[in-house]
Design an enzyme around this catalytic site. Structure first.
Site, mmCIF file in Angstrom:
data_model
loop_
_atom_site.group_PDB
_atom_site.id
_atom_site.type_symbol
_atom_site.label_atom_id
_atom_site.label_comp_id
_atom_site.label_asym_id
_atom_site.label_seq_id
_atom_site.Cartn_x
_atom_site.Cartn_y
_atom_site.Cartn_z
ATOM 1 N N ARG A 149 0.827 -1.210 0.000
ATOM 2 C CA ARG A 149 0.000 0.000 0.000
ATOM 3 C C ARG A 149 0.854 1.250 0.000
ATOM 4 O O ARG A 149 1.862 1.324 0.694
ATOM 5 C CB ARG A 149 -0.867 0.036 1.272
ATOM 6 C CG ARG A 149 -2.212 -0.639 1.168
ATOM 7 C CD ARG A 149 -3.101 -0.039 0.103
ATOM 8 N NE ARG A 149 -3.347 1.388 0.267
ATOM 9 C CZ ARG A 149 -4.329 1.913 0.965
ATOM 10 N NH1 ARG A 149 -5.184 1.137 1.582
ATOM 11 N NH2 ARG A 149 -4.467 3.220 1.047
ATOM 12 N N GLY B 65 3.090 4.614 11.182
ATOM 13 C CA GLY B 65 4.479 4.761 11.624
ATOM 14 C C GLY B 65 5.472 4.604 10.488
ATOM 15 O O GLY B 65 6.448 5.352 10.384
ATOM 16 N N ASP C 110 36.236 -32.428 -9.117
ATOM 17 C CA ASP C 110 34.882 -32.331 -8.532
ATOM 18 C C ASP C 110 34.440 -30.874 -8.404
ATOM 19 O O ASP C 110 35.170 -30.049 -7.867
ATOM 20 C CB ASP C 110 34.860 -32.956 -7.139
ATOM 21 C CG ASP C 110 35.100 -34.447 -7.189
ATOM 22 O OD1 ASP C 110 34.130 -35.189 -7.359
ATOM 23 O OD2 ASP C 110 36.286 -34.856 -7.091
ATOM 24 N N LEU D 144 3.570 -2.438 17.851
ATOM 25 C CA LEU D 144 3.929 -1.039 18.071
ATOM 26 C C LEU D 144 3.088 -0.406 19.165
ATOM 27 O O LEU D 144 3.489 0.585 19.774
ATOM 28 C CB LEU D 144 3.767 -0.254 16.764
ATOM 29 C CG LEU D 144 4.652 -0.760 15.613
ATOM 30 C CD1 LEU D 144 4.412 0.059 14.354
ATOM 31 C CD2 LEU D 144 6.131 -0.705 15.998
ATOM 32 N N ASP E 209 40.683 -28.571 -11.932
ATOM 33 C CA ASP E 209 40.217 -29.334 -10.775
ATOM 34 C C ASP E 209 39.124 -30.293 -11.282
ATOM 35 O O ASP E 209 38.563 -30.081 -12.365
ATOM 36 C CB ASP E 209 39.680 -28.354 -9.718
ATOM 37 C CG ASP E 209 38.910 -29.062 -8.632
ATOM 38 O OD1 ASP E 209 39.468 -29.982 -8.023
ATOM 39 O OD2 ASP E 209 37.736 -28.703 -8.396
HETATM 40 C C1 GDG Z 1 2.533 -5.226 11.429
HETATM 41 C C2 GDG Z 1 2.920 -6.406 12.314
HETATM 42 C C3 GDG Z 1 4.529 -4.900 13.501
HETATM 43 C C4 GDG Z 1 -4.744 0.882 16.161
HETATM 44 N N1 GDG Z 1 -5.963 1.328 16.480
HETATM 45 C C5 GDG Z 1 -6.040 2.622 16.118
HETATM 46 C C6 GDG Z 1 -4.814 2.988 15.563
HETATM 47 N N2 GDG Z 1 -4.035 1.890 15.595
HETATM 48 C C7 GDG Z 1 -2.625 1.833 15.167
HETATM 49 C C8 GDG Z 1 -1.724 1.706 16.361
HETATM 50 C C9 GDG Z 1 -0.472 1.113 15.745
HETATM 51 C C10 GDG Z 1 -1.001 0.294 14.579
HETATM 52 O O1 GDG Z 1 -2.359 0.683 14.400
HETATM 53 C C11 GDG Z 1 -0.944 -1.200 14.877
HETATM 54 O O2 GDG Z 1 0.381 -1.587 14.807
HETATM 55 P P1 GDG Z 1 0.914 -3.024 15.258
HETATM 56 O O3 GDG Z 1 2.383 -3.028 15.260
HETATM 57 O O4 GDG Z 1 0.370 -3.340 16.600
HETATM 58 O O5 GDG Z 1 0.299 -4.119 14.257
HETATM 59 P P2 GDG Z 1 0.100 -4.372 12.640
HETATM 60 O O6 GDG Z 1 -0.674 -3.294 12.023
HETATM 61 O O7 GDG Z 1 -0.466 -5.716 12.528
HETATM 62 O O8 GDG Z 1 1.555 -4.346 11.985
HETATM 63 C C12 GDG Z 1 3.398 -5.898 13.671
HETATM 64 C C13 GDG Z 1 4.161 -3.823 12.499
HETATM 65 O O9 GDG Z 1 3.723 -4.392 11.274
HETATM 66 C C14 GDG Z 1 5.345 -2.917 12.217
HETATM 67 O O10 GDG Z 1 6.411 -3.615 11.650
HETATM 68 O O11 GDG Z 1 4.766 -4.293 14.753
HETATM 69 O O12 GDG Z 1 3.837 -6.985 14.444
HETATM 70 O O13 GDG Z 1 1.816 -7.280 12.469
HETATM 71 O O14 GDG Z 1 0.373 2.121 15.240
HETATM 72 O O15 GDG Z 1 -1.548 2.967 16.943
HETATM 73 N N3 GDG Z 1 -4.563 4.221 15.124
HETATM 74 C C15 GDG Z 1 -5.568 5.146 15.226
HETATM 75 N N4 GDG Z 1 -6.778 4.836 15.746
HETATM 76 C C16 GDG Z 1 -7.045 3.603 16.197
HETATM 77 O O16 GDG Z 1 -8.151 3.348 16.659
HETATM 78 N N5 GDG Z 1 -5.348 6.387 14.809
#
Ligand code: GDG
Length: 729
Positions: free
Chosen positions: A10, A30, A499, A375, A497
């Site tokens: 994406r 992030g 082998d 995260l 050589d």
């Molecule tokens: C993959 C991997 C790895 C959640 N609810 C709301 C909201 N969020 C945001 C959080 C956080 C993100 O979503 C979730 O991040 P995670 O790391 O927990 O999980 P995945 O999206 O599955 O990410 C994971 C990541 O990639 C990075 O490499 O850590 O293990 O699965 O940032 O804050 N944000 C808002 N409202 C919400 O209600 N604005």
């Protein structure tokens, strides 16, 4: 100017159709923030799917133009492609497998084919815009085949790959029907990054077992390139979370929330609806906690934010029902007029409200069954404005490796989770502060910008390293030059050589007799009176004599112990002692008896342990043991231990291929010298060759030889060409 190209499924953009046309908004995840410092600079770009299907052709140009302003380039995908490649293969095959839910994985050939096609589509887009000196950084499990696809079109380009989800143990990964293609797809990268060292180990082990390539210290040798594999735990945009949490606005939102919740203690959980996140397990633990500790009734509220996701997929629908039921049951059992134990939201919140939740939560309850990193726990820590709080964290999340001051739990252990909740809710404030301060410092230091820099620097370093000791592929003009020098020469000396150079490896070293094609080739080469052909091998002289003795060629056997000019008989290079074999042989025999599938080869002045047929990891481990055992025994003796290609060999130190080859160089004046070999012992030959000699390494590019070729087949083609005298490249 060399550019950086980020590639992910994406694009970091939200496009919406409204009555007044399309709107474009940046998405604030992030990754987008962290990589913002990369793709927005200079001519750098981000390539990916823009997240919408085209309804009319006119839309295409509009999307391209708008995205270009933001340094993005779209890969347009159809609804079917998204269904099969993204929802299908990525989310119903790879996602469950990589999160240790293989029982949920769907093995559907159509999905796989769509996955391959879409990866090719991404590749076409990259190839259109990329220059050979650009750096490409590919992200995540939707694009596992892309590194090799790009490598095919742009062989020398720098490619980094980062996987955001776990890499499972080899025992789980091997269940995938397309496991080998996936690994080969990834190995097109120069640097492969994961969140944790466990992921790195699992990946390397899968490559060793399934692709059969050697690896050590996080470097996989593919033959043409060394691929580095390393752990890069991803961080968050610390300042953004800290600053928002400190803002007036968020303080006000927090106040409103707290009033509504009557200042109860808050336990917070936030995740996408996914079976990997351990949501039912968390609810069951909270239910048991309320049962065991009635004193907390009306005192504590679990705020559970679940972001809707993949809700068309059956498994996710089932999970939604399960969560709804559990929340209903807990609230039904314990709620009072003024208190709901679980406040469950099945929608997302704006960023500032999320920040207010982080600020007000006394405890963050993060309990995934598996998570690449997670995260949310880091965001919680960055948002602790007053320095208090407790983090309960599943040890199955990548983040647990860094955040060891959290209360670490196993999400399958409901009693442990109940204990953790009690410990967290009763933790003294100073204990909280010590743990939070330490973890906050970690999250601040290893933030997203640090992560991006670390990866990029490491990628540049990997490429630099690759270019050291690199031989050139013998092709085109170089090959023509060799052929024409050969033709003009009056006297030629050719060291070959056996082998791995003239014959491909087989699992059984006794089954590598020369085939008819090779015999004819050597015969024809030796038939030219200007040629002196020398087979220079580690094999014992009896075998060489049996296989090649009838040809008018010279032979060096056992790495230089035995020499034979075709006009004379075998003789030893000098008087050597081999009484040491009596003492050493039993050690080799122990290793053979301990390790089924291995064998002992006995030469006049060497003993060799072959382990090509055993599990590669077991083989390497035992080989390491055997050589250190031997090295200990041979101190101050005229013996040498060598680890070669699936062998451990011990031999007299006065012997090596280089010393033997020198004899020929001194004895036969020649104006064309060629030496071809594939393993470590051939490096000794290359070392003694004159400046103007052609030295060629087979199957590997790292050598002191000048050139390399890919395989014995290519060597044979070259020799055939020399014989034919044709000057084609
Ligand atoms: C993959 C991997 C790895 C959640 N609810 C709301 C909201 N969020 C945001 C959080 C956080 C993100 O979503 C979730 O991040 P995670 O790391 O927990 O999980 P995945 O999206 O599955 O990410 C994971 C990541 O990639 C990075 O490499 O850590 O293990 O699965 O940032 O804050 N944000 C808002 N409202 C919400 O209600 N604005």
């Amino acid at each position: 100017m060399a550019r950086k190209i980020i590639v992910s499924n994406r694009l970091p953009v939200k496009i919406k159709r409204t009555e007044n046309g399309m709107t474009f908004e940046p998405s604030e995840g992030g990754l987008a923030t962290g990589l913002g410092s990369v793709y927005k600079e200079g001519d750098n770009i981000w390539i990916g799917w823009p997240g919408l299907y085209l309804e009319e052709e006119s839309e295409e140009q509009q999307v391209i133009t708008e995205l270009q302003k933001e340094s993005m380039q779209p890969v347009f995908l159809t609804e079917t492609e998204i269904k099969e490649y993204y929802e299908g293969f990525s989310n119903e095959t790879l996602w469950p497998t990589f999160h240790y839910f293989s029982q949920f994985a769907v093995y559907e050939q159509d999905y796989w084919e769509a996955y391959l096609r879409v990866n090719q589509k991404f590749c076409e887009r990259i190839v259109k815009v990329a220059n050979p000196d650009d750096t490409i950084w590919i992200h995540d499990y939707q694009l596992l085949l892309l590194p090799s696809l790009v490598r095919e079109s742009l062989p020398d380009i720098t490619i980094g790959f980062f996987q955001h989800i776990p890499f499972p143990s080899y025992e789980v990964f091997r269940m995938l029907p397309w496991r080998k293609q996936i690994l080969q797809g990834l190995l097109g990268a120069d640097l492969i990054g994961f969140h944790t060292y466990d992921d790195v180990r699992h990946f390397v082990s899968s490559v060793i077992h399934l692709v059969g390539l050697p690896a050590s210290n996080g470097v996989i040798e593919t033959g043409n390139r060394s691929v580095m594999v390393d752990a890069f735990p991803m961080g968050i945009d610390f300042d953004k979370y800290a600053d928002t949490a400190h803002s007036e606005k968020v303080a006000e939102i927090e106040k409103t929330f707290e009033e509504a919740l009557r200042y109860r203690k808050i336990v917070l959980s936030i995740d996408r609806l996914d079976y990997s996140k351990g949501i039912p397990q968390r609810l069951r633990a909270f239910e048991l906690f309320l049962k065991q500790y009635p004193e907390f009734h009306e005192q504590v509220t679990l705020i559970m934010i679940v972001v809707p996701s993949r809700d068309q997929v059956e498994k996710y629908k089932e999970l939604k029902v399960e969560v709804d039921e559990l929340v209903g049951r807990i609230n039904g059992l314990y709620r009072t007029l003024s208190w709901a134990p679980v406040q469950y939201y099945y929608h997302s919140f704006p960023f500032e409200e999320l920040s207010a939740f982080y600020r007000m939560a006394h405890v963050a309850l993060v309990t995934p069954m598996r998570d690449g990193m997670n995260l949310v726990c880091k965001e919680y820590l960055a948002s602790r404005t007053d320095g208090t709080g407790v983090l309960i964290l599943s040890e199955m999340a990548g983040a647990a490796k860094e955040l060891s001051e959290a209360i670490l739990i196993n999400p399958n252990d409901v009693n442990q989770m109940v204990g953790a909740l009690y410990q967290a809710l009763t933790a003294p404030e100073d204990t909280q502060r010590v743990a939070i301060a330490s973890m906050m410092a970690t999250v601040q230091q290893y933030n997203i910008h640090h992560w991006v820099k670390l990866f990029m620097d490491r990628l540049a370093y990997t490429k630099e390293k690759q270019n050291e000791l690199i031989t050139t592929l013998l092709r085109g003009e170089l090959r023509q030059k060799l052929i024409s020098d050969y033709r003009q020469a009056q006297q030629r000396l050719i060291f070959l050589d056996y082998d791995g150079t003239l014959m491909p490896f087989t699992r059984d070293p006794n089954k590598t007799q020369p085939d008819e094609e090779l015999l004819q080739l050597l015969q024809a080469l030796a038939a030219d009176s200007a040629n002196r052909v020398v087979i220079i091998s580690g094999r014992d002289h009896k075998t060489l004599a049996k296989w090649l003795g009838h040809l008018p060629i010279d032979m060096i056997a056992e790495h230089g112990v035995w020499l034979r000019k075709h006009e004379t008989d075998w003789r030893m290079i000098q008087n050597l002692d081999n009484t040491w074999k009596e003492e050493i042989r039993p050690i080799f025999q122990t290793y053979v008896s301990r390790t089924p599938g291995t064998l002992l080869e006995e030469k006049d002045f060497a003993l060799v342990w072959h382990y090509r047929k055993v599990d590669p990891v077991l083989g390497e481990t035992r080989a390491g043991e055997l050589s250190s055992h031997l090295n200990y025994l041979i101190a101050n003796r005229n013996l040498q231990v060598m680890e070669g290609d699936k062998i451990v060999e011990i031999k007299n130190i006065e012997v090596n291929k280089g010393i033997a080859a020198s004899r020929w160089l001194h004895e036969y004046q020649s104006d064309f010298v060629l030496a071809i070999g594939d393993d470590r012992t051939d490096e000794d030959t290359f070392k003694v060759m004159p400046q103007n000699a052609y030295t060629i390494k087979v199957g590997n590019i790292r050598s002191i030889a000048k050139y390399h070729m890919h395989s014995p087949q290519h060597v044979r083609e070259l020799l055939q060409q020399l014989i034919n005298g044709r000057n084609q490249a």
